[in-house]
Design a protein around this motif. Structure first.
Motif, PDB file in Angstrom:
ATOM      1  N   UNK A  52      77.015  95.644  76.470  1.00 46.36           N
ATOM      2  CA  UNK A  52      77.081  94.785  75.286  1.00 46.36           C
ATOM      3  C   UNK A  52      78.494  94.334  74.987  1.00 46.36           C
ATOM      4  N   UNK A 125      67.768  85.809  67.208  1.00 44.35           N
ATOM      5  CA  UNK A 125      68.706  86.654  67.948  1.00 44.35           C
ATOM      6  C   UNK A 125      70.092  86.559  67.332  1.00 44.35           C
ATOM      7  N   UNK A 126      70.482  85.343  66.943  1.00 46.51           N
ATOM      8  CA  UNK A 126      71.786  85.147  66.308  1.00 46.51           C
ATOM      9  C   UNK A 126      71.884  85.911  64.998  1.00 46.51           C
ATOM     10  N   UNK A 127      70.805  85.880  64.210  1.00 49.84           N
ATOM     11  CA  UNK A 127      70.802  86.603  62.936  1.00 49.84           C
ATOM     12  C   UNK A 127      70.921  88.110  63.158  1.00 49.84           C
ATOM     13  N   UNK A 129      72.594  89.581  65.516  1.00 53.39           N
ATOM     14  CA  UNK A 129      74.013  89.869  65.752  1.00 53.39           C
ATOM     15  C   UNK A 129      74.799  89.735  64.458  1.00 53.39           C
ATOM     16  N   UNK A 130      74.423  88.731  63.648  1.00 51.80           N
ATOM     17  CA  UNK A 130      75.133  88.511  62.384  1.00 51.80           C
ATOM     18  C   UNK A 130      75.045  89.750  61.490  1.00 51.80           C
ATOM     19  N   UNK A 132      74.827  92.869  62.371  1.00 56.53           N
ATOM     20  CA  UNK A 132      75.757  93.897  62.856  1.00 56.53           C
ATOM     21  C   UNK A 132      77.206  93.492  62.597  1.00 56.53           C
ATOM     22  N   UNK A 133      77.480  92.199  62.739  1.00 59.86           N
ATOM     23  CA  UNK A 133      78.867  91.747  62.629  1.00 59.86           C
ATOM     24  C   UNK A 133      79.350  91.724  61.182  1.00 59.86           C
ATOM     25  N   UNK A 134      78.474  91.360  60.255  1.00 59.68           N
ATOM     26  CA  UNK A 134      78.942  91.096  58.887  1.00 59.68           C
ATOM     27  C   UNK A 134      78.560  92.158  57.869  1.00 59.68           C
ATOM     28  N   UNK A 159      85.439  90.520  59.028  1.00 56.18           N
ATOM     29  CA  UNK A 159      84.650  89.721  59.976  1.00 56.18           C
ATOM     30  C   UNK A 159      84.191  88.421  59.348  1.00 56.18           C
ATOM     31  N   UNK A 193      89.893  95.475  63.510  1.00 48.94           N
ATOM     32  CA  UNK A 193      88.490  95.400  63.094  1.00 48.94           C
ATOM     33  C   UNK A 193      87.754  96.676  63.502  1.00 48.94           C
ATOM     34  N   UNK A 194      86.806  97.047  62.656  1.00 44.83           N
ATOM     35  CA  UNK A 194      85.992  98.242  63.011  1.00 44.83           C
ATOM     36  C   UNK A 194      84.639  97.822  63.546  1.00 44.83           C
TER      37      UNK A 194
ATOM     38  N   UNK B  23      71.069  84.353  74.631  1.00 48.46           N
ATOM     39  CA  UNK B  23      71.294  83.370  73.564  1.00 48.46           C
ATOM     40  C   UNK B  23      72.784  83.097  73.375  1.00 48.46           C
ATOM     41  N   UNK B 106      89.858 102.218  71.156  1.00 45.23           N
ATOM     42  CA  UNK B 106      89.870 101.500  69.885  1.00 45.23           C
ATOM     43  C   UNK B 106      90.118 100.009  70.103  1.00 45.23           C
ATOM     44  N   UNK B 110      87.782  97.062  68.578  1.00 41.08           N
ATOM     45  CA  UNK B 110      88.305  96.050  67.659  1.00 41.08           C
ATOM     46  C   UNK B 110      88.117  94.645  68.222  1.00 41.08           C
ATOM     47  N   UNK B 112      85.972  93.658  70.338  1.00 42.27           N
ATOM     48  CA  UNK B 112      84.566  93.264  70.367  1.00 42.27           C
ATOM     49  C   UNK B 112      84.020  92.963  68.971  1.00 42.27           C
ATOM     50  N   UNK B 113      84.533  93.665  67.964  1.00 45.44           N
ATOM     51  CA  UNK B 113      84.107  93.361  66.590  1.00 45.44           C
ATOM     52  C   UNK B 113      84.501  91.936  66.239  1.00 45.44           C
ATOM     53  N   UNK B 116      82.202  89.502  68.175  1.00 45.06           N
ATOM     54  CA  UNK B 116      80.853  89.426  67.604  1.00 45.06           C
ATOM     55  C   UNK B 116      80.783  88.409  66.472  1.00 45.06           C
ATOM     56  N   UNK B 117      81.786  88.451  65.585  1.00 45.78           N
ATOM     57  CA  UNK B 117      81.807  87.508  64.466  1.00 45.78           C
ATOM     58  C   UNK B 117      81.870  86.081  64.995  1.00 45.78           C
ATOM     59  N   UNK B 120      78.533  84.771  66.567  1.00 47.64           N
ATOM     60  CA  UNK B 120      77.563  84.342  65.542  1.00 47.64           C
ATOM     61  C   UNK B 120      77.786  82.890  65.159  1.00 47.64           C
ATOM     62  N   UNK B 123      77.006  80.485  68.083  1.00 45.30           N
ATOM     63  CA  UNK B 123      75.565  80.328  68.297  1.00 45.30           C
ATOM     64  C   UNK B 123      74.976  79.466  67.184  1.00 45.30           C
TER      65      UNK B 123
END
Lengths: 194, 180
Positions: A52, A125-127, A129-130, A132-134, A159, A193-194, B23, B106, B110, B112-113, B116-117, B120, B123
């Motif tokens: 991932x 699918x996008x939602x 990920x959103x 988890x991200x936000x 994020x 970022x965490x 996706x 770490x 970081x 990857x976080x 990810x944003x 989104x 996409x």
């Protein structure tokens, strides 16, 4: 040699019967772990995490990882190839049929429905990920009734800010997506970022 | 030969920057394949995704194979597919061989976080752009919302959703034809 052949056959079948995104390969990976003992269920969860957070489709990443784990470099090459072989065969066949019936009204109408569904599935699918991200999903699980008081803490503000910046950047410049991805990775590292 | 190499390189670039499921490829496909090379248009891309969902194999590979085949037949399909998997092969092998606790770093977490944003947003904008044509009328929008809700809140398999939506398309369009 026989292990290599078995790897190829098992991942060929995985590619043939796993339908959908990379996660669809998961049940097969567990099965293979159980039947062959090549790796453990714990290894699978490591594989998911690595797949991932590295580029490339997850299914291919997992196949490569398993291949390397079991048979080294040769395994890492053979396994993903075996995984994608069914796709190539099936899609080439579907393409041919599609070419032939492209003008058929029935096919046109079916595609009209398919496109709407396709857009919806990508959006879903996008939602995913959103979320988890936000959101801090771990807080979401434990917050329960106290949710109202802790509402601001639930959001991952760093994020969200980054997402807004990226969005404005896309609207203004429309650079290649790679640029935004590299930029975001850098921001993630810089601002921890965490 | 040039075209095959082109297919390989473009899809390698796409594979190398796809983070997540198939996706996540969409923004890259839109940029490279639809706008850049004009290998396919928006509608075709949506078709490939839909069909790729309900045929054997993972979506990312199926979509690449579709486009490769369209451009250069079977050699094209193979070139595009090999392109998508090439970066995975290299990167995963390196990680598996040399980095034992990759996910514990770490730095990786970081980065990857952040990614990810970004994914989104990418996409989201790609879906908006690509679906303008696909969601041209009310029936299509209704279908979109129904599938979205079912896929978010129930465990119905995407395969069933796609097949049902195809059937709904045939049904809706035939009714429309009768009215005229």
């Amino acid at each position: 040699m026989s292990v290599l052949l078995e790897l190829a056959v098992r991942f060929f079948l995985c590619g043939l019967f796993a339908i959908g995104g990379g996660l669809a390969t998961l049940p097969f990976l567990y099965d293979i772990a159980q039947e062959t003992g090549w790796y453990t269920a714990q290894d699978v969860s490591n594989m998911i995490a690595i797949s991932e957070s590295t580029p490339g489709p997850m299914g291919v990443n997992m196949a490569t990882y398993v291949g390397y784990h079991v048979e080294g470099l040769v395994g890492a090459i053979v396994t993903p190839l075996a995984l994608v072989l069914p796709s190539v065969i099936v899609i080439v066949a579907v393409s041919r049929i599609l070419d032939q019936f492209k003008t058929s009204r029935l096919v046109q109408h079916a595609l009209y429905g398919l496109r709407a569904a396709s857009a919806a599935l990508i959006a879903a699918a996008g939602l995913g990920v959103a979320k988890i991200a936000f959101l801090h999903t771990d807080l979401l699980a434990q917050a329960g009734s106290a949710l109202g008081e802790n509402l601001p803490a639930l959001f991952n503000w760093k994020s969200i800010c980054l997402a807004v910046v990226v969005y404005l950047g896309i609207v203004k410049w429309n650079f290649h997506p790679i640029l935004y991805i590299v930029f975001s990775a850098a921001v993630g590292i810089l601002f921890q970022f965490q | 030969m040039r075209e095959l190499w082109d297919l390989f390189v473009v899809f390698a670039r796409i594979g190398g920057f796809t983070f997540g499921g198939g996706y996540a490829m969409l923004p890259m496909l839109e940029k490279e394949v639809v706008n850049g090379r004009h290998w396919a248009d928006e509608e075709e891309l949506m078709d490939y995704y839909a069909i790729g969902q309900c045929t054997p194999g993972i979506i990312a590979i199926n979509t690449a194979t579709f486009i490769g085949y369209k451009i250069r037949g079977i050699p094209g399909a193979i070139a595009a597919t090999l392109g998508v998997i090439a970066p995975s092969l290299v990167i995963i092998t390196i990680i598996a061989a040399f980095i034992t606790n990759f996910m514990e770093l770490q730095l990786v977490k970081s980065a990857f976080a952040g990614v990810r944003a970004c994914v989104c947003v990418l996409v989201f904008t790609a879906v908006v752009k690509l679906t303008k044509k696909a969601l041209a009328d009310r029936a299509a929008i209704a279908l979109f919302l129904i599938v979205l809700a079912l896929s978010l809140f129930t465990g119905v398999s995407p395969v069933i959703l796609v097949v049902a939506a195809g059937a709904a398309g045939i049904f809706l369009k035939r009714k429309e034809g009768e009215k005229k």
